[in-house]
Design an enzyme around this catalytic site. Structure first.
Site, PDB file in Angstrom:
ATOM      1  N   GLU A  12      12.546  42.202  47.912  1.00 54.27           N
ATOM      2  CA  GLU A  12      12.978  41.654  49.201  1.00 54.27           C
ATOM      3  C   GLU A  12      11.865  40.825  49.854  1.00 54.27           C
ATOM      4  O   GLU A  12      12.132  39.921  50.639  1.00 54.27           O
ATOM      5  CB  GLU A  12      13.393  42.805  50.132  1.00 54.27           C
ATOM      6  CG  GLU A  12      14.693  42.529  50.856  1.00 54.27           C
ATOM      7  CD  GLU A  12      15.270  43.739  51.557  1.00 54.27           C
ATOM      8  OE1 GLU A  12      16.434  44.056  51.306  1.00 54.27           O
ATOM      9  OE2 GLU A  12      14.559  44.377  52.360  1.00 54.27           O
ATOM     10  N   HIS A  18      14.087  55.366  24.624  1.00 54.70           N
ATOM     11  CA  HIS A  18      15.200  55.590  23.701  1.00 54.70           C
ATOM     12  C   HIS A  18      16.436  54.790  24.098  1.00 54.70           C
ATOM     13  O   HIS A  18      17.529  55.041  23.613  1.00 54.70           O
ATOM     14  CB  HIS A  18      15.500  57.093  23.623  1.00 54.70           C
ATOM     15  CG  HIS A  18      14.354  57.851  23.032  1.00 54.70           C
ATOM     16  ND1 HIS A  18      14.352  58.326  21.747  1.00 54.70           N
ATOM     17  CD2 HIS A  18      13.132  58.150  23.545  1.00 54.70           C
ATOM     18  CE1 HIS A  18      13.189  58.917  21.486  1.00 54.70           C
ATOM     19  NE2 HIS A  18      12.435  58.820  22.574  1.00 54.70           N
ATOM     20  N   LYS A  71      26.321  40.089  53.825  1.00 57.53           N
ATOM     21  CA  LYS A  71      26.832  40.781  55.019  1.00 57.53           C
ATOM     22  C   LYS A  71      27.836  39.896  55.741  1.00 57.53           C
ATOM     23  O   LYS A  71      28.902  40.347  56.155  1.00 57.53           O
ATOM     24  CB  LYS A  71      25.670  41.118  55.969  1.00 57.53           C
ATOM     25  CG  LYS A  71      24.774  42.229  55.481  1.00 57.53           C
ATOM     26  CD  LYS A  71      23.820  42.635  56.605  1.00 57.53           C
ATOM     27  CE  LYS A  71      22.746  43.569  56.119  1.00 57.53           C
ATOM     28  NZ  LYS A  71      21.697  43.788  57.100  1.00 57.53           N
TER      29      LYS A  71
HETATM   30  O1  PA5 Z   1      13.776  46.099  54.461  1.00 56.23           O
HETATM   31  C1  PA5 Z   1      14.739  45.862  55.166  1.00 56.23           C
HETATM   32  O2  PA5 Z   1      14.625  45.333  56.270  1.00 56.23           O
HETATM   33  C2  PA5 Z   1      16.146  46.264  54.745  1.00 56.23           C
HETATM   34  O3  PA5 Z   1      16.221  46.738  53.459  1.00 56.23           O
HETATM   35  C3  PA5 Z   1      16.689  47.332  55.671  1.00 56.23           C
HETATM   36  O4  PA5 Z   1      15.856  48.455  55.595  1.00 56.23           O
HETATM   37  C4  PA5 Z   1      18.116  47.708  55.308  1.00 56.23           C
HETATM   38  O5  PA5 Z   1      18.897  46.547  55.250  1.00 56.23           O
HETATM   39  C5  PA5 Z   1      18.687  48.663  56.338  1.00 56.23           C
HETATM   40  O6  PA5 Z   1      18.692  48.075  57.597  1.00 56.23           O
HETATM   41  P1  PA5 Z   1      18.812  48.946  58.903  1.00 56.23           P
HETATM   42  O7  PA5 Z   1      17.659  49.887  58.953  1.00 56.23           O
HETATM   43  O8  PA5 Z   1      18.781  47.944  60.017  1.00 56.23           O
HETATM   44  O9  PA5 Z   1      20.122  49.683  58.828  1.00 56.23           O
END
Ligand code: PA5
Length: 428
Positions: A278, A299, A415
């Site tokens: 990310e 394996h 989203k």
């Molecule tokens: O690293 C990030 O920002 C994302 O992976 C969030 O942790 C994830 O989308 C969850 O978001 P939220 O904590 O707003 O529900």
């Protein structure tokens, strides 16, 4: 607590792979918070600067909750659950006998998983820690709506208030509004720490406290890392790792597989994949983070790693020096299985020899570069240390790539599509 061994990478010297001034300049950019995404660098001082008052309140609340339950359901997705799960499994192991078991919801929209989890909880004494920084994420939102209802039906509204804790933003988002209105205890995710960097905030720390993990030791490890990983040059192990993986990317490798030989570190791999995927997967650049657990995957994927497409994948091996517990291979008088030749060795010694043998096979015969990260042990202090190590490494690595390591605009695309198809009010 983390040694970076680059002897199997084929890289002659890191100085040849990057201009040292660039490393120093990025180091200053991180430290002085002057680069892209600089409003999300709160994790840098956090191991020493965390809110001590909130920490004490969390301990108190977690102790009470722990005394009332045998199962904690952590509801969250991505950075809001992976860190806690990585720590819990690495530190307590997969088959621990502690009184509180942690299970997870809200990281999937599988109806089968969710319904079976709800069924599983029927005869348990359980509580909920619901975690969302934005407070509006759909997956944990739905899971919380279902499980909150189930818990209230079981114990009543008043008692449910003692069993539900929310970790979210200090003021904004639907979860904060809901928790305040219903009288649930809340703990705060700092504004300047993004989801995947948040494991040392209440996001990871609160569930771990309920699980009975020594979170003081986690902070001690992170604080030690902050001190030890402060050099601005290539003597800094976090920067060695960051530069080495980028050097391999520049040589044409497209994917880095994090490899552990410890089953209970599988979720550490998952956490690492999110942190690097990310943070760096932007502008058509970066390595694709992937992972394997050996011997298990030797394996299955082992054949590909040894002889499949070359020049695409390299491995980063986590080698754990000291096991939590070791086991000796017993002597058997009959020796029908022919294993008596191993009885002088412990299982950890055999695992360590396997690492050596596999590295030799993959590197020398398979021509697959290996970075080796040597960890001391799978304990709380090491966990805190490795969190800081990888967070610092991804900051350096992302800035070498010239992306913003602290945002995730690509995640929004799915989203939006989903909301549009579901007919969410206000989405066109
Ligand atoms: O690293 C990030 O920002 C994302 O992976 C969030 O942790 C994830 O989308 C969850 O978001 P939220 O904590 O707003 O529900």
């Amino acid at each position: 607590m983390i040694k970076v061994d680059l002897q199997y990478t084929g890289l002659k010297s890191l100085e040849k792979e990057i201009d040292l001034n660039k490393v120093k300049q990025i180091h200053e950019t991180i430290k002085n918070k002057t680069g892209k995404g600089n409003d999300f660098l709160g994790w840098i001082e956090w191991p020493d600067a965390y809110d001590k008052k909130e920490y004490a309140a969390m301990k108190e609340s977690a102790k009470k909750l722990r005394s009332k339950i045998d199962t904690l359901v952590v509801i969250g997705i991505g950075g809001s659950y992976l860190g806690a799960r990585a720590a819990d499994e690495m530190i307590r192991g997969l088959n621990h006998t502690d009184k509180v078991k942690v299970i997870y919801a809200g990281h999937t929209m599988s109806s089968t998983y969710t319904a079976q989890l709800s069924e599983y909880l029927k005869d348990k004494n359980w509580g909920i820690c619901v975690i969302s920084k934005s407070g509006t994420t759909t997956e944990p939102g739905i899971a919380f709506r279902l499980l909150e209802k189930q818990l209230i039906e079981k114990v009543g509204v008043e008692t449910s208030k003692e069993l539900i804790v929310a970790v979210t933003d200090k003021a904004k988002g639907a979860l904060k509004t809901l928790a305040d209105n219903k009288g649930y205890t809340t703990f705060t995710i700092p504004d300047d720490i993004g989801g995947r960097f948040s494991v040392l905030t209440p996001v990871g720390i609160y569930p771990l406290m309920v699980a009975g993990v020594n979170t003081d030791n986690i902070f001690a490890g992170a604080s030690l890392a902050k001190k030890e990983l402060s050099a601005n040059d290539l003597s800094n192990p976090a920067y060695q790792y960051a530069v080495a993986r980028n050097a391999l990317l520049n040589k044409g490798f497209k994917s880095e597989a994090m490899v552990t030989y410890e089953l209970q570190m599988q979720y550490l791999n998952e956490w690492w994949k999110q942190l690097f995927g990310e943070s760096e997967g932007k502008d058509g650049k970066s390595l694709m983070p992937s992972s394997m657990v050996f011997s298990t995957d030797l394996h299955s994927l082992g054949q590909f790693v040894q002889e499949g497409t070359r020049g695409v994948l390299f491995e980063t091996i986590i080698k754990v020096k000291n096991p939590i517990v070791d086991v000796k291979v017993p002597v058997d008088q009959d020796n029908y299985d022919g294993l008596n030749y191993l009885t002088e060795k412990t299982l950890h010694e055999i695992n360590s020899i396997a690492i050596e043998g596999v590295i030799d096979a993959h590197v020398n015969t398979g021509k697959m570069p290996n970075i080796v990260l040597e960890f001391d042990a799978m304990n709380d202090v090491q966990f805190g240390y490795l969190v800081y190590f990888f967070e610092l490494a991804v900051a350096m690595s992302g800035y070498i790539l010239e992306v913003n390591p602290f945002d995730q605009p690509g995640v929004e695309v799915y989203k939006y599509n989903m909301f549009k198809l579901l007919g969410k009010p206000g989405i066109k």
